[in-house]
Write a protein that holds these residues in place. Structure first.
Motif, mmCIF file in Angstrom:
data_model
loop_
_atom_site.group_PDB
_atom_site.id
_atom_site.type_symbol
_atom_site.label_atom_id
_atom_site.label_comp_id
_atom_site.label_asym_id
_atom_site.label_seq_id
_atom_site.Cartn_x
_atom_site.Cartn_y
_atom_site.Cartn_z
ATOM 1 N N GLN A 1 10.685 -16.518 -8.202
ATOM 2 C CA GLN A 1 10.427 -15.289 -7.467
ATOM 3 C C GLN A 1 9.153 -14.659 -8.031
ATOM 4 O O GLN A 1 8.840 -14.841 -9.212
ATOM 5 C CB GLN A 1 11.612 -14.336 -7.617
ATOM 6 N N THR B 1 9.911 -7.850 -3.334
ATOM 7 C CA THR B 1 9.111 -9.068 -3.199
ATOM 8 C C THR B 1 9.746 -10.237 -3.933
ATOM 9 O O THR B 1 9.427 -11.390 -3.653
ATOM 10 C CB THR B 1 7.686 -8.856 -3.745
ATOM 11 N N ILE C 1 3.605 -9.177 -6.525
ATOM 12 C CA ILE C 1 2.398 -9.255 -5.712
ATOM 13 C C ILE C 1 1.202 -9.102 -6.646
ATOM 14 O O ILE C 1 1.054 -8.056 -7.294
ATOM 15 C CB ILE C 1 2.360 -8.147 -4.633
ATOM 16 N N THR D 1 9.552 -4.573 -6.688
ATOM 17 C CA THR D 1 9.397 -3.871 -5.422
ATOM 18 C C THR D 1 7.954 -3.394 -5.289
ATOM 19 O O THR D 1 7.388 -2.867 -6.247
ATOM 20 C CB THR D 1 10.352 -2.660 -5.360
ATOM 21 N N MET E 1 3.422 -2.594 -8.636
ATOM 22 C CA MET E 1 4.784 -3.120 -8.663
ATOM 23 C C MET E 1 5.717 -2.216 -9.457
ATOM 24 O O MET E 1 5.340 -1.660 -10.479
ATOM 25 C CB MET E 1 4.781 -4.523 -9.277
#
Length: 152
Positions: free
Chosen positions: A122, A20, A125, A14, A130
């Motif tokens: 997946q 994300t 960022i 996240t 994070m």
């Protein structure tokens, strides 16, 4: 290139309260990139990640890979894997690649894993603040370093 690999039943990343990337069964991979890393490191480590037999078979033995169990990968960039703590109490990250070099290699690793798994990994960022949530399965945690291939 260094990786901390965790077998998970679920994991998510996240950033700014937005997820994300998230997976169910699979691998959470924290990836650190060093100045001298190249595409050769990506190929070696990418093959290890997709073929590493750390998932249980029907007899409870670690004989299956993330591909075999149709699992997923959550790939997180983490320059702190190159922390040096020899002097003082504040870590130095001088061995970590600068963002201009590391970010393209992180993207290249994601593309390599996408192709190897046949599905999209997946991501976190790159450079983001994070928050990682995970449920480690086992627990199984493995550390790899492409500069020390003889021990892995």
């Amino acid at each position: 290139m260094r990786a901390v690999i965790q077998r998970v039943t679920k994991a998510s990343c996240t950033v700014d309260h937005i997820i994300t990337g998230q997976i169910e069964q699979g691998l959470l991979v924290f990836l650190g990139i060093e100045e001298g890393d190249t595409s050769t490191d990506i190929i070696w480590l990418g093959q290890k990640l997709t073929n590493l037999r750390i998932f249980s078979d029907e007899n409870g033995l670690m004989n299956k890979s993330v591909q075999d169990v149709q699992g997923n990968i959550l790939l997180i960039s983490q320059f702190t894997l190159f922390a040096q703590t020899k002097k003082g109490n504040r870590p130095s990250f001088i061995r970590a690649a600068k963002p201009q070099k590391a970010e393209p290699l992180y993207a290249e690793m994601a593309q390599y894993l996408n192709k190897s798994l046949g599905k999209e990994v997946q991501l976190g960022i790159f450079g983001g603040d994070m928050k990682i949530d995970l449920l480690n399965d086992g627990p199984v945690t493995i550390i790899m370093n492409t500069k020390d291939k003889d021990n892995f």
